[in-house]
Design a protein around this motif. Structure first.
Motif, mmCIF file in Angstrom:
data_model
loop_
_atom_site.group_PDB
_atom_site.id
_atom_site.type_symbol
_atom_site.label_atom_id
_atom_site.label_comp_id
_atom_site.label_asym_id
_atom_site.label_seq_id
_atom_site.Cartn_x
_atom_site.Cartn_y
_atom_site.Cartn_z
ATOM 1 N N SER A 1 -5.589 6.607 4.575
ATOM 2 C CA SER A 1 -5.984 7.905 4.211
ATOM 3 C C SER A 1 -6.350 8.674 5.225
ATOM 4 O O SER A 1 -6.254 9.956 5.106
ATOM 5 C CB SER A 1 -7.052 7.775 3.129
ATOM 6 O OG SER A 1 -6.461 7.120 2.018
ATOM 7 N N ARG B 1 -0.446 -3.712 -10.463
ATOM 8 C CA ARG B 1 -1.110 -2.884 -9.799
ATOM 9 C C ARG B 1 -2.484 -3.397 -9.710
ATOM 10 O O ARG B 1 -2.989 -3.967 -10.500
ATOM 11 C CB ARG B 1 -1.157 -1.551 -10.762
ATOM 12 C CG ARG B 1 -1.574 -0.225 -10.012
ATOM 13 C CD ARG B 1 -1.527 0.883 -10.583
ATOM 14 N NE ARG B 1 -2.093 2.169 -9.736
ATOM 15 C CZ ARG B 1 -1.967 3.435 -10.034
ATOM 16 N NH1 ARG B 1 -1.268 3.920 -11.117
ATOM 17 N NH2 ARG B 1 -2.664 4.411 -8.981
ATOM 18 N N LEU C 1 -2.642 10.713 -3.099
ATOM 19 C CA LEU C 1 -2.524 9.876 -4.154
ATOM 20 C C LEU C 1 -2.088 8.608 -4.054
ATOM 21 O O LEU C 1 -1.126 8.213 -3.000
ATOM 22 C CB LEU C 1 -1.378 10.425 -4.849
ATOM 23 C CG LEU C 1 -1.466 11.909 -5.585
ATOM 24 C CD1 LEU C 1 -0.079 12.487 -5.955
ATOM 25 C CD2 LEU C 1 -2.603 11.908 -6.411
ATOM 26 N N ALA D 1 -1.629 4.025 -4.441
ATOM 27 C CA ALA D 1 -1.511 2.930 -5.297
ATOM 28 C C ALA D 1 -1.272 1.760 -4.456
ATOM 29 O O ALA D 1 -0.485 1.796 -3.847
ATOM 30 C CB ALA D 1 -0.316 3.288 -6.233
ATOM 31 N N HIS E 1 4.620 9.909 -6.095
ATOM 32 C CA HIS E 1 3.632 8.972 -6.486
ATOM 33 C C HIS E 1 3.859 8.449 -7.944
ATOM 34 O O HIS E 1 4.085 7.213 -7.958
ATOM 35 C CB HIS E 1 2.341 9.721 -6.483
ATOM 36 C CG HIS E 1 1.227 8.988 -7.243
ATOM 37 N ND1 HIS E 1 0.550 7.731 -6.338
ATOM 38 C CD2 HIS E 1 0.479 8.819 -8.378
ATOM 39 C CE1 HIS E 1 -0.229 7.153 -7.200
ATOM 40 N NE2 HIS E 1 -0.507 7.914 -8.323
ATOM 41 N N TYR F 1 0.803 -1.040 -0.038
ATOM 42 C CA TYR F 1 -0.146 0.046 0.037
ATOM 43 C C TYR F 1 0.814 1.292 0.026
ATOM 44 O O TYR F 1 1.701 1.407 0.887
ATOM 45 C CB TYR F 1 -0.813 0.001 1.402
ATOM 46 C CG TYR F 1 -1.982 -0.990 1.427
ATOM 47 C CD1 TYR F 1 -3.219 -0.987 1.074
ATOM 48 C CD2 TYR F 1 -1.492 -2.473 1.542
ATOM 49 C CE1 TYR F 1 -4.077 -1.815 1.299
ATOM 50 C CE2 TYR F 1 -2.382 -3.409 1.719
ATOM 51 C CZ TYR F 1 -3.615 -3.089 1.680
ATOM 52 O OH TYR F 1 -4.871 -4.127 1.655
ATOM 53 N N SER G 1 -6.659 -2.915 -9.301
ATOM 54 C CA SER G 1 -7.413 -2.107 -9.824
ATOM 55 C C SER G 1 -8.069 -1.038 -8.974
ATOM 56 O O SER G 1 -8.251 -1.244 -7.684
ATOM 57 C CB SER G 1 -8.685 -2.937 -10.328
ATOM 58 O OG SER G 1 -9.299 -3.684 -9.395
ATOM 59 N N GLU G 2 -8.667 -0.082 -9.836
ATOM 60 C CA GLU G 2 -9.178 0.952 -8.874
ATOM 61 C C GLU G 2 -10.330 0.720 -7.962
ATOM 62 O O GLU G 2 -10.791 1.373 -6.771
ATOM 63 C CB GLU G 2 -9.434 2.095 -9.665
ATOM 64 C CG GLU G 2 -10.164 3.527 -9.072
ATOM 65 C CD GLU G 2 -8.729 4.266 -8.538
ATOM 66 O OE1 GLU G 2 -9.460 5.114 -7.504
ATOM 67 O OE2 GLU G 2 -7.940 4.006 -8.992
ATOM 68 N N GLU G 3 -11.211 -0.095 -8.754
ATOM 69 C CA GLU G 3 -12.505 -0.831 -7.860
ATOM 70 C C GLU G 3 -12.219 -1.496 -6.859
ATOM 71 O O GLU G 3 -12.586 -1.338 -5.721
ATOM 72 C CB GLU G 3 -13.207 -1.625 -8.949
ATOM 73 C CG GLU G 3 -13.820 -0.926 -10.067
ATOM 74 C CD GLU G 3 -12.894 -0.617 -11.227
ATOM 75 O OE1 GLU G 3 -13.161 0.184 -11.824
ATOM 76 O OE2 GLU G 3 -11.748 -1.172 -11.252
ATOM 77 N N GLU G 4 -10.852 -2.537 -6.853
ATOM 78 C CA GLU G 4 -10.529 -3.260 -5.743
ATOM 79 C C GLU G 4 -10.069 -2.116 -4.474
ATOM 80 O O GLU G 4 -10.145 -2.392 -3.492
ATOM 81 C CB GLU G 4 -9.404 -4.264 -6.108
ATOM 82 C CG GLU G 4 -9.184 -5.229 -4.857
ATOM 83 C CD GLU G 4 -8.338 -6.345 -5.397
ATOM 84 O OE1 GLU G 4 -7.512 -6.914 -4.629
ATOM 85 O OE2 GLU G 4 -8.063 -6.445 -6.734
ATOM 86 N N GLN G 5 -9.157 -1.397 -5.074
ATOM 87 C CA GLN G 5 -8.589 -0.355 -4.178
ATOM 88 C C GLN G 5 -9.611 0.305 -3.299
ATOM 89 O O GLN G 5 -9.545 0.531 -2.072
ATOM 90 C CB GLN G 5 -7.705 0.666 -5.025
ATOM 91 C CG GLN G 5 -6.901 1.673 -4.209
ATOM 92 C CD GLN G 5 -6.373 2.641 -5.048
ATOM 93 O OE1 GLN G 5 -5.260 2.162 -5.667
ATOM 94 N NE2 GLN G 5 -6.567 3.832 -5.122
ATOM 95 N N GLN G 6 -10.647 0.959 -3.928
ATOM 96 C CA GLN G 6 -11.883 1.818 -3.455
ATOM 97 C C GLN G 6 -12.508 0.786 -2.344
ATOM 98 O O GLN G 6 -13.044 1.191 -1.288
ATOM 99 C CB GLN G 6 -12.664 2.284 -4.478
ATOM 100 C CG GLN G 6 -11.891 3.258 -5.072
ATOM 101 C CD GLN G 6 -13.100 4.000 -6.200
ATOM 102 O OE1 GLN G 6 -13.991 3.487 -6.342
ATOM 103 N NE2 GLN G 6 -12.515 5.042 -7.078
#
Length: 281
Positions: free
Chosen positions: A252, A236, A269, A271, A221, A212, A238-243
Motif C-alpha cells: 500500500s 477471500r 482498494l 483484496a 477492484h 494480493y 478476512s478483513e482482520e487477517e488482511q489488516q
C-alpha cells in the motif's frame, strides 16, 4: 524531430554506460528509462522464455543462490545438446510481483523476507532494465551485508508464459499491484485477473498461498474480487487477517503507484485470496 532524437540518444548512452560499469554505486535515474504506461499483452514482444520451468536458468538473477556443487540437474542434458543445462539453485523463487513497475515492492520486501527469493515480472523493456539496474546498485551498496540478493526482475508476459517459469504449487505469494484497468469494455480481455488466468495462478500457487490485489479503480477492484471469488480454488481472506498482514502495508505504501495515490488522496482498494487445497479425487 531533432529534440526527440537527441533525447533518445542520451537515454541510450546513459544506459550503455551503466551496463559497462561493473560496480554501479549510483542508483539509476528514471528519466532515462521512461516508457509508455501501457503495453499490449497480445502483441509479439520477442520475449525469451523457457520451454519448461526446469529449463530456466535463474543464476543470472540470483547469483548468490547458485548451488556450490557444479553438478548438472538430474536430466543431465537439455533438449538441445548445444545448450548448457541450467545451473542448480539452492532454492526456488517463491514470491512473484506481476507487473512490478519500477520495483518499489521488490526493494521494500527484500529485507522483510531475506531468505525467500522474490521475482518481479514486467513486460516493458526499459522499465525492466531500470529495475535490474536498481537491484544491481543496491547489491553493490550493500555488498558487506549481502542484502538484496534475494530479489530479481525479469521481462516477461505473464498472460502468456507464467507456467513456463513456475512449476505446480511453487509459489507462496502473488502480488498484483495497481494493474492496468483497461477501462474500455473491449479491453477487459487484457485485464490481468480473469477466469482463465486465475486458473494459472491456482496452478502456480501452493495450497495456503495468497494472491494480493490492490487498485485505486473501484470498477477494477470489483472485477478482480468477482472473478477470484467465483474461482473454486480461492477463498477471500478476512478483513482482520488482511489488516494484520505486513505485506499489505508494504504494497500500500512502497509501490510507486501507491505513493502516487497517497499524494493525490486517492482510495486504495485491497483484496486478498487464499489458495484452497485441491479436492480429493
Amino acid at each position: 524531430m531533432p529534440g526527440v532524437s537527441n533525447k533518445r540518444q542520451k537515454r541510450a548512452e546513459y544506459r550503455t554506460a551503466r551496463q559497462q560499469d561493473e560496480t554501479p554505486l549510483e542508483m539509476p535515474k528514471k528519466k532515462f528509462y521512461r516508457q509508455r504506461a501501457h503495453a499490449n499483452p497480445f502483441s509479439d514482444h520477442q520475449l525469451v522464455y523457457p520451454t519448461t520451468p526446469a529449463d530456466m536458468d535463474w543464476s543470472t538473477f540470483f547469483p548468490a543462490y547458485v548451488a556450490d556443487s557444479e553438478e548438472l540437474p538430474d536430466a543431465g542434458q537439455t533438449a538441445d545438446e548445444n545448450t548448457p543445462a541450467p545451473k542448480k539453485m539452492k532454492q526456488e523463487v517463491e514470491i512473484v510481483d506481476i507487473g512490478c513497475g519500477f520495483g518499489g515492492l521488490l526493494v521494500a520486501m527484500a529485507p522483510v523476507v531475506p531468505n525467500t527469493l522474490m521475482l518481479g515480472l514486467e513486460i516493458r523493456t526499459q522499465v525492466t532494465e531500470f529495475v535490474q539496474e536498481r537491484i544491481r546498485s543496491l547489491r553493490v551498496q550493500e555488498a558487506a551485508s549481502g542484502k538484496y540478493q534475494n530479489i530479481g526482475c525479469l521481462r516477461a508476459n505473464t498472460m502468456k508464459f507464467l507456467p513456463n517459469f513456475f512449476r505446480k504449487a511453487q509459489l507462496s505469494k502473488i502480488f498484483i499491484c495497481f494493474p492496468d484497468p483497461h477501462f474500455k469494455a473491449r479491453k477487459h480481455k487484457a485485464r490481468i485477473v480473469s477466469t482463465t488466468l486465475n486458473s494459472e495462478y491456482a496452478y502456480a500457487l501452493r495450497p495456503g498461498g495468497i494472491i494480493y490485489t490492490i487498485t485505486d479503480v473501484e470498477d477494477l477492484h470489483h472485477w478482480m474480487v468477482h472473478h477470484l471469488e467465483a474461482h473454486p480454488s480461492f477463498e477471500r481472506v478476512s478483513e482482520e487477517e488482511q489488516q494484520a498482514d505486513e505485506c499489505v502495508t508494504i504494497m500500500s505504501s512502497e509501490t510507486e503507484e501507491g505513493k502516487k495515490v497517497s499524494r493525490n488522496n486517492g482510495q486504495k482498494l485491497i483484496a486478498l485470496f487464499r489458495r484452497l487445497p485441491d479436492p480429493a479425487w
